[in-house]
Design a protein around this motif. Sequence first.
Motif, PDB file in Angstrom:
ATOM      1  N   LYS A 241      -3.827   6.727   2.065  1.00 16.58           N
ATOM      2  CA  LYS A 241      -4.460   5.921   1.031  1.00 16.58           C
ATOM      3  C   LYS A 241      -4.836   6.772  -0.179  1.00 16.58           C
ATOM      4  CE  LYS A 241      -8.116   2.487   0.375  1.00 16.58           C
ATOM      5  NZ  LYS A 241      -9.250   1.763   1.028  1.00 16.58           N
ATOM      6  N   ASN A 242      -5.497   7.900   0.076  1.00 22.06           N
ATOM      7  CA  ASN A 242      -5.896   8.790  -1.015  1.00 22.06           C
ATOM      8  C   ASN A 242      -4.673   9.359  -1.735  1.00 22.06           C
ATOM      9  OD1 ASN A 242      -8.601   8.414  -0.502  1.00 22.06           O
ATOM     10  ND2 ASN A 242      -8.736  10.165   0.899  1.00 22.06           N
ATOM     11  N   LEU A 243      -3.662   9.716  -0.955  1.00 18.28           N
ATOM     12  CA  LEU A 243      -2.449  10.297  -1.536  1.00 18.28           C
ATOM     13  C   LEU A 243      -1.762   9.301  -2.467  1.00 18.28           C
ATOM     14  CD1 LEU A 243      -0.405  12.653  -1.612  1.00 18.28           C
ATOM     15  CD2 LEU A 243       0.751  11.569   0.305  1.00 18.28           C
ATOM     16  N   LEU A 244      -1.620   8.072  -2.002  1.00 19.23           N
ATOM     17  CA  LEU A 244      -0.947   7.057  -2.812  1.00 19.23           C
ATOM     18  C   LEU A 244      -1.769   6.691  -4.050  1.00 19.23           C
ATOM     19  CD1 LEU A 244       0.513   4.670  -0.089  1.00 19.23           C
ATOM     20  CD2 LEU A 244       1.750   6.331  -1.479  1.00 19.23           C
TER      21      LEU A 244
ATOM     22  N   SER B  50      -1.194   9.593  -6.382  1.00 20.56           N
ATOM     23  CA  SER B  50       0.183   9.975  -6.699  1.00 20.56           C
ATOM     24  C   SER B  50       1.020   8.887  -7.349  1.00 20.56           C
ATOM     25  CB  SER B  50       0.900  10.443  -5.419  1.00 20.56           C
ATOM     26  OG  SER B  50       0.264  11.563  -4.880  1.00 20.56           O
ATOM     27  N   VAL B  51       0.730   7.624  -7.063  1.00 19.73           N
ATOM     28  CA  VAL B  51       1.571   6.547  -7.612  1.00 19.73           C
ATOM     29  C   VAL B  51       1.590   6.556  -9.140  1.00 19.73           C
ATOM     30  CG1 VAL B  51       1.786   4.037  -7.849  1.00 19.73           C
ATOM     31  CG2 VAL B  51       1.533   5.062  -5.585  1.00 19.73           C
ATOM     32  N   PRO B  52       0.425   6.680  -9.817  1.00 14.51           N
ATOM     33  CA  PRO B  52       0.489   6.773 -11.281  1.00 14.51           C
ATOM     34  C   PRO B  52       1.293   7.982 -11.758  1.00 14.51           C
ATOM     35  CG  PRO B  52      -1.740   6.267 -10.577  1.00 14.51           C
ATOM     36  CD  PRO B  52      -0.968   6.611  -9.338  1.00 14.51           C
ATOM     37  N   LEU B  53       1.153   9.109 -11.049  1.00 11.38           N
ATOM     38  CA  LEU B  53       1.925  10.299 -11.415  1.00 11.38           C
ATOM     39  C   LEU B  53       3.410  10.068 -11.202  1.00 11.38           C
ATOM     40  CD1 LEU B  53      -0.241  13.209  -9.945  1.00 11.38           C
ATOM     41  CD2 LEU B  53      -0.023  12.515 -12.323  1.00 11.38           C
TER      42      LEU B  53
END
Length: 411
Positions: free
Chosen positions: A113-116, A119-122
């Motif tokens: 959850k934290n990773l997504l 990272s998704v905006p990046l």
Amino acid sequence: GYIAELVFHKPGLKDVIKTFAPCVPFMGTMLVIAFASQGFHTTKYTALIKDIIQPAANIVLTILFLYLGFGIAWIITAFTISYAIALLIGFYFITKQFPGIKKKTTKPVYETKNLLRYSVPLLFGGFLYFLLFWTDTIMLGYMKSSADVAIYRAAAQIPAFLTLLLMAFDSIYAPVIAEMHHLGQIERMGHIFKTTTRWGFLLALPVTIVIVFSSGEIMAIFGTDYIESGKPVLMILACAQFVNCATGGVATTLNMTGKQRVEMYNSLVMVAINIAMNCFLIPKYGCLGAAIATGASIGVINLVRLVEVYFLCKIQPYNMNYIHWIMCGAIASIVLYIFDKYLLIDDYLLINNYLLNHPILVRLASNSLAVSVIFGIGFIIKGITDEDRFISDAVAKKMGLKHVLPIYKQQ
């Protein structure tokens, strides 16, 4: 086949695109390993994997295959092999850096959850930036001839050298700025932002001046057909990349301080502007229109990022010392203008591929020397700041040297 025929109007590119395809997994995994290493405050492995080993392997293999008389398929294969080599060496580096990664007892911890969320905006920002980098070429291929694509790509590769300066500072700047923001050290973060931006500005300005005033000579290296159309393209893209370097790590600052969504929107706006301007300018002006569209997009979005960093992070990189270097740039430009107008031969039609017997190399060397002398005198007059000496000494230590910059008392 669809891409080759619809976009570039060259059905023969079908096999070329297929030959490039196997490189994708090697390239992607190599970049993951390279940036994983950077994330732990170790930039040397990232630079070795991404900026030294892969390009060096590509060059060596390309020269070897050309020497052996191999065709285009083998040249593309050299490109793929170079990424495979960089991936293997990168894996060695990361296991050397973190030996526990190979142990079966080491259990992965998943924070999906934290990773997504982070990272998704990046991911979208990176994709949009990649799209920006290739939009002009793809649209040129679709709207104009392959000759326009060739001239544009030849010209675009030279200013890309300036982005290496920005990437070099960002590789140091990114992990440091993230930690300082986490610790709330805003004032210290501002000092580092000022120093890295200043170095990017100082290194990019003289290089840009040489490129602009030597644009004809540089494009002549590719052949006489590239000079007339390639000169203005090279000059526009060089100025755009200078703005990119002169605004420093504004994009990195937004990404590393929890403003990655803002940067994603920036990239989206930049791509939209670029596509709209390309649609309007390419049909009328060809590769020059593509250069104007890309240059304007890069310039506008970096100025917007600069304003965003000022209001969102409360830092900005500039002070009155920049006036001194702008004056040095103005003097260097005047000197090169005089060289171009009155002192050196300006006859490109005599090239015929005999570059060593033509004043092209003399012009490049004289322009570079003149700019180097002017900026060298500027350094002596202005003096070296403690921040400059700190960075230079850190670089010198890595290279096994005592000092890079001479010791002058700052005026």
